[in-house]
Scaffold this motif. Structure first.
Motif, PDB file in Angstrom:
ATOM      1  N   ARG A  41       0.838  -1.103   0.122  1.00 48.95           N
ATOM      2  CA  ARG A  41       0.031   0.132   0.156  1.00 48.95           C
ATOM      3  C   ARG A  41       0.877   1.239   0.060  1.00 48.95           C
ATOM      4  NH1 ARG A  41      -4.078  -1.189   4.808  1.00 48.95           N
ATOM      5  NH2 ARG A  41      -4.797   0.982   4.454  1.00 48.95           N
ATOM      6  N   GLU A  42       1.938   0.999   0.630  1.00 45.32           N
ATOM      7  CA  GLU A  42       2.772   2.463   0.611  1.00 45.32           C
ATOM      8  C   GLU A  42       3.447   2.544  -0.830  1.00 45.32           C
ATOM      9  OE1 GLU A  42       6.784   4.312   2.902  1.00 45.32           O
ATOM     10  OE2 GLU A  42       5.670   2.458   3.872  1.00 45.32           O
ATOM     11  N   MET A  43       3.808   1.378  -1.463  1.00 40.22           N
ATOM     12  CA  MET A  43       4.296   1.514  -2.803  1.00 40.22           C
ATOM     13  C   MET A  43       3.272   1.905  -4.084  1.00 40.22           C
ATOM     14  SD  MET A  43       7.110  -1.541  -3.013  1.00 40.22           S
ATOM     15  CE  MET A  43       6.566  -2.845  -2.160  1.00 40.22           C
ATOM     16  N   MET A  44       2.071   1.588  -3.548  1.00 40.85           N
ATOM     17  CA  MET A  44       1.137   1.878  -4.867  1.00 40.85           C
ATOM     18  C   MET A  44       0.571   3.000  -4.589  1.00 40.85           C
ATOM     19  SD  MET A  44      -0.853  -2.082  -5.550  1.00 40.85           S
ATOM     20  CE  MET A  44      -1.407  -2.096  -3.854  1.00 40.85           C
ATOM     21  N   ASN A  45       0.135   3.555  -3.577  1.00 36.32           N
ATOM     22  CA  ASN A  45      -0.578   4.658  -3.177  1.00 36.32           C
ATOM     23  C   ASN A  45      -1.829   4.767  -3.796  1.00 36.32           C
ATOM     24  OD1 ASN A  45      -0.736   7.483  -2.428  1.00 36.32           O
ATOM     25  ND2 ASN A  45       0.299   8.370  -4.240  1.00 36.32           N
ATOM     26  N   LEU A  46      -2.739   3.864  -3.411  1.00 33.78           N
ATOM     27  CA  LEU A  46      -4.151   3.725  -4.232  1.00 33.78           C
ATOM     28  C   LEU A  46      -4.851   5.114  -4.016  1.00 33.78           C
ATOM     29  CD1 LEU A  46      -4.673  -0.093  -3.073  1.00 33.78           C
ATOM     30  CD2 LEU A  46      -4.195   0.802  -5.460  1.00 33.78           C
ATOM     31  N   THR A 342       0.705   4.207 -14.550  1.00 31.37           N
ATOM     32  CA  THR A 342       0.389   3.086 -14.013  1.00 31.37           C
ATOM     33  C   THR A 342       1.623   2.211 -13.127  1.00 31.37           C
ATOM     34  OG1 THR A 342      -1.477   2.572 -15.423  1.00 31.37           O
ATOM     35  CG2 THR A 342      -0.381   0.422 -14.676  1.00 31.37           C
ATOM     36  N   SER A 343       1.189   1.739 -12.012  1.00 31.04           N
ATOM     37  CA  SER A 343       2.139   1.091 -11.285  1.00 31.04           C
ATOM     38  C   SER A 343       1.920  -0.382 -11.227  1.00 31.04           C
ATOM     39  CB  SER A 343       1.642   1.382  -9.735  1.00 31.04           C
ATOM     40  OG  SER A 343       1.987   2.908  -9.481  1.00 31.04           O
ATOM     41  N   ILE A 344       3.158  -0.950 -11.428  1.00 27.70           N
ATOM     42  CA  ILE A 344       3.434  -2.293 -11.549  1.00 27.70           C
ATOM     43  C   ILE A 344       4.063  -2.958 -10.422  1.00 27.70           C
ATOM     44  CG2 ILE A 344       4.170  -4.465 -12.894  1.00 27.70           C
ATOM     45  CD1 ILE A 344       3.826  -2.499 -15.427  1.00 27.70           C
ATOM     46  N   LEU A 345       3.712  -3.875  -9.391  1.00 26.69           N
ATOM     47  CA  LEU A 345       4.424  -4.326  -8.342  1.00 26.69           C
ATOM     48  C   LEU A 345       4.611  -5.852  -8.575  1.00 26.69           C
ATOM     49  CD1 LEU A 345       5.528  -4.079  -5.528  1.00 26.69           C
ATOM     50  CD2 LEU A 345       3.213  -4.042  -4.614  1.00 26.69           C
ATOM     51  N   MET A 346       5.761  -6.268  -8.313  1.00 31.02           N
ATOM     52  CA  MET A 346       6.025  -7.751  -8.332  1.00 31.02           C
ATOM     53  C   MET A 346       7.142  -8.362  -7.660  1.00 31.02           C
ATOM     54  SD  MET A 346       7.763  -7.822 -12.296  1.00 31.02           S
ATOM     55  CE  MET A 346       8.194  -9.585 -12.089  1.00 31.02           C
ATOM     56  N   ARG A 347       7.211  -9.661  -7.366  1.00 28.16           N
ATOM     57  CA  ARG A 347       8.529  -9.721  -6.628  1.00 28.16           C
ATOM     58  C   ARG A 347       9.155 -11.206  -7.234  1.00 28.16           C
ATOM     59  NH1 ARG A 347       4.508  -7.803  -2.624  1.00 28.16           N
ATOM     60  NH2 ARG A 347       5.600  -6.819  -0.908  1.00 28.16           N
ATOM     61  N   SER A 348      10.193 -11.333  -6.615  1.00 28.29           N
ATOM     62  CA  SER A 348      11.014 -12.553  -7.138  1.00 28.29           C
ATOM     63  C   SER A 348      11.734 -13.377  -6.353  1.00 28.29           C
ATOM     64  CB  SER A 348      11.819 -12.157  -8.401  1.00 28.29           C
ATOM     65  OG  SER A 348      12.719 -13.220  -8.962  1.00 28.29           O
ATOM     66  N   ASP A 367      11.371   2.308  -9.990  1.00 27.79           N
ATOM     67  CA  ASP A 367      11.398   2.846  -8.761  1.00 27.79           C
ATOM     68  C   ASP A 367      12.281   1.896  -7.846  1.00 27.79           C
ATOM     69  OD1 ASP A 367      11.557   4.280  -6.463  1.00 27.79           O
ATOM     70  OD2 ASP A 367       9.552   4.948  -6.638  1.00 27.79           O
ATOM     71  N   THR A 368      13.547   1.865  -8.048  1.00 31.10           N
ATOM     72  CA  THR A 368      14.620   1.219  -6.981  1.00 31.10           C
ATOM     73  C   THR A 368      14.601   1.612  -5.997  1.00 31.10           C
ATOM     74  OG1 THR A 368      16.365   2.141  -8.115  1.00 31.10           O
ATOM     75  CG2 THR A 368      15.692   0.103  -9.113  1.00 31.10           C
ATOM     76  N   GLU A 369      14.602   2.833  -5.748  1.00 35.50           N
ATOM     77  CA  GLU A 369      14.891   3.717  -4.559  1.00 35.50           C
ATOM     78  C   GLU A 369      13.948   3.256  -3.511  1.00 35.50           C
ATOM     79  OE1 GLU A 369      14.555   5.886  -1.106  1.00 35.50           O
ATOM     80  OE2 GLU A 369      13.091   6.335  -2.477  1.00 35.50           O
ATOM     81  N   LEU A 370      12.507   3.401  -3.789  1.00 42.16           N
ATOM     82  CA  LEU A 370      11.404   2.869  -2.925  1.00 42.16           C
ATOM     83  C   LEU A 370      11.200   1.388  -2.544  1.00 42.16           C
ATOM     84  CD1 LEU A 370       9.135   3.857  -1.124  1.00 42.16           C
ATOM     85  CD2 LEU A 370       7.604   3.968  -3.166  1.00 42.16           C
ATOM     86  N   ALA A 371      11.332   0.780  -3.568  1.00 42.72           N
ATOM     87  CA  ALA A 371      11.179  -0.598  -3.382  1.00 42.72           C
ATOM     88  C   ALA A 371      12.400  -1.307  -2.544  1.00 42.72           C
ATOM     89  CB  ALA A 371      11.184  -1.676  -4.732  1.00 42.72           C
ATOM     90  N   ASP A 372      13.657  -0.889  -2.875  1.00 42.87           N
ATOM     91  CA  ASP A 372      14.814  -1.330  -2.343  1.00 42.87           C
ATOM     92  C   ASP A 372      14.887  -0.921  -0.794  1.00 42.87           C
ATOM     93  OD1 ASP A 372      15.777  -2.554  -4.388  1.00 42.87           O
ATOM     94  OD2 ASP A 372      17.484  -1.278  -4.979  1.00 42.87           O
ATOM     95  N   ARG A 373      14.077   0.067  -0.333  1.00 45.12           N
ATOM     96  CA  ARG A 373      14.179   0.743   0.858  1.00 45.12           C
ATOM     97  C   ARG A 373      13.137   0.122   1.738  1.00 45.12           C
ATOM     98  NH1 ARG A 373      10.835   4.529   3.350  1.00 45.12           N
ATOM     99  NH2 ARG A 373      10.007   5.331   1.171  1.00 45.12           N
ATOM    100  N   LEU A 388       9.137  -2.455  -8.208  1.00 43.74           N
ATOM    101  CA  LEU A 388       7.999  -1.382  -8.449  1.00 43.74           C
ATOM    102  C   LEU A 388       8.457  -0.683  -9.688  1.00 43.74           C
ATOM    103  CD1 LEU A 388       5.651   0.284  -7.550  1.00 43.74           C
ATOM    104  CD2 LEU A 388       6.959   1.629  -6.218  1.00 43.74           C
ATOM    105  N   ALA A 389       7.625  -0.467 -10.680  1.00 41.74           N
ATOM    106  CA  ALA A 389       7.807   0.179 -11.660  1.00 41.74           C
ATOM    107  C   ALA A 389       6.490   0.973 -12.350  1.00 41.74           C
ATOM    108  CB  ALA A 389       8.282  -0.784 -12.956  1.00 41.74           C
ATOM    109  N   HIS A 390       6.676   2.093 -13.018  1.00 40.70           N
ATOM    110  CA  HIS A 390       5.700   3.014 -13.566  1.00 40.70           C
ATOM    111  C   HIS A 390       5.665   3.038 -15.027  1.00 40.70           C
ATOM    112  CE1 HIS A 390       5.131   4.065  -9.428  1.00 40.70           C
ATOM    113  NE2 HIS A 390       6.460   4.155  -9.064  1.00 40.70           N
ATOM    114  N   VAL A 391       4.491   2.944 -15.498  1.00 43.96           N
ATOM    115  CA  VAL A 391       4.400   3.049 -17.171  1.00 43.96           C
ATOM    116  C   VAL A 391       4.569   4.407 -17.584  1.00 43.96           C
ATOM    117  CG1 VAL A 391       2.843   2.562 -18.947  1.00 43.96           C
ATOM    118  CG2 VAL A 391       2.876   1.100 -17.197  1.00 43.96           C
ATOM    119  N   GLN A 392       5.478   4.688 -18.545  1.00 48.60           N
ATOM    120  CA  GLN A 392       5.840   6.051 -18.864  1.00 48.60           C
ATOM    121  C   GLN A 392       4.708   6.209 -20.131  1.00 48.60           C
ATOM    122  OE1 GLN A 392      10.114   7.370 -18.400  1.00 48.60           O
ATOM    123  NE2 GLN A 392      10.024   5.088 -19.033  1.00 48.60           N
TER     124      GLN A 392
END
Length: 393
Positions: A41-46, A342-348, A367-373, A388-392
């Motif tokens: 929820r912090e990463m997505m900011n719905l 658009t935000s895309i959230l995934m894990r690996s 967005d490596t800074e937010l996801a890595d933190r 976490l990535a955003h569509v441009q």
């Protein structure tokens, strides 16, 4: 013992893949979500106009996201049993009676579940109604199996692992102390005391069994990623992740691991959908969730739209290894059904996510800074990487 030949290895791999497909094609796998929605929820900011496409899993996180008030949530899962679980949770929330909700999904059992199910039947999809009628014993407490959280394949594996660990009185004492620990400093002290026993030869052997990973929902592709990219292989990976969970994250709020240690949640340590203060909000909003028993790609083909968020969990690890064309098709459809931002959230399972197609990367801002933190704060703690990535435009 001589090393396995290439043919023997190939047969073994095919057998493992067939077992994985059989287990996942015919069983409830996840009885609770295994991703931390607080970080999501912090990463997505719905926002009020957000339209989310997500993989259902056990449905806990779809309900958690509702607390931020998005307009729509499409819960998509190839396994209709996972959607049946979310549908049961939705029907219980719509019915009200918080104590019944918490008895069922907080305690993991309910003595009147059959009667409840009959009452809920008009609110359930036909498949869900049939499924829970057949599996009503999942919510029946017994001396052999006291909780729903030891049902489904992941739950059964948790039960086996728990009793493997509990073979030692020292481990039993450690778990009791861990559940009462006042903070991470005490957790660290407790862990150092129990570490040699916790990682005994028997436990290490159990971890390395292919059937164990299959029951936990970990395909061979993810095991291979871990074995090739993490020092110490699968055993080292699990040991490292467990040490992080047990010594770096406050266990008093870690409902993910506590439920598998105890078989139940407490009212102070549970998913948000099981907190009484959220019931009125959830009742008002659960009709914003729709379930779809299909793939993400098929959902997007059949329901084209302008979606603002995708939560893909870790399923692309498997697609990258087994169906690279399907991976490309999924990304093509995601981009076609996205808006700028658009935000895309995934894990690996891997610490490096390097399988996203080049054409997709050209459209994404990662967005490596937010996801890595946030990644080290994940209370589950079992993934190698959060993306976490955003569509441009």
């Amino acid at each position: 013992m001589p090393p396995r030949t290439h043919t023997q290895a190939t047969i073994s791999h095919r057998t493992q893949d067939a077992l994985f497909s059989r287990v996942h094609g015919g069983n409830l796998v996840y009885n609770t979500c295994w991703e931390d929605p607080r970080l999501d929820r912090e990463m997505m900011n719905l926002q009020p106009d957000s339209r989310v496409v997500m993989i259902t899993s056990a449905g806990c996180n779809a309900l958690d996201y509702l607390l931020d008030g998005p307009a729509q949530i499409h819960a998509v899962d190839m396994n209709p049993r996972q959607n049946a679980l979310l549908q049961l949770k939705i029907a219980m929330i719509q019915r009200g009676h918080f104590e019944d909700i918490f008895q069922l999904f907080g305690q993991g059992s309910h003595p009147q579940f059959k009667e409840l199910l009959e009452e809920l039947k008009p609110a359930l999809h036909p498949f869900a109604s049939r499924y829970w009628k057949a599996k009503n014993y999942y919510f029946r407490a017994s001396s052999l199996n006291p909780s729903f959280y030891y049902r489904g394949t992941a739950g059964q594996m948790a039960w086996i692992a728990l009793h493997t660990f509990l073979g030692s009185s020292k481990v039993r004492d450690y778990m009791d102390a861990l559940l009462q620990a006042s903070g991470v400093e005490e957790q660290k002290r407790l862990y150092q005391h129990i570490k040699p026993v916790l990682w005994s030869g028997l436990v290490t052997w159990l971890i390395r069994q292919p059937v164990a990973m299959t029951m936990l929902g970990v395909p061979r592709a993810q095991v291979r990623l871990i074995e090739t990219q993490f020092q110490g292989g699968l055993t080292g990976y699990i040991r490292s992740k467990m040490e992080h969970v047990l010594t770096e994250i406050p266990f008093s709020e870690n409902y993910f691991w506590r439920v598998y240690l105890t078989g139940h949640y407490s009212k102070s340590c549970c998913p948000n959908y099981l907190r009484e203060e959220h019931q009125a909000t959830l009742q008002q909003r659960v009709n914003r969730i729709t379930t779809h028993s299909t793939t993400v790609a098929n959902f997007l083909r059949e329901n084209p739209g302008d979606y603002s968020h995708y939560v893909l969990l870790d399923h692309q690890d498997w697609l990258a290894a087994h169906k690279p064309q399907a991976l490309e098709e999924e990304w093509k459809l995601i981009l076609e059904n996205s808006r700028p931002g658009t935000s895309i959230l995934m894990r690996s399972a891997s610490p490096v996510i390097d399988f996203i197609p080049e054409f997709a990367l050209e459209r994404l801002k990662v967005d490596t800074e937010l996801a890595d933190r946030l990644h080290p704060m994940d209370r589950v703690g079992t993934y190698g990487r959060t993306l976490l990535a955003h569509v441009q435009a």
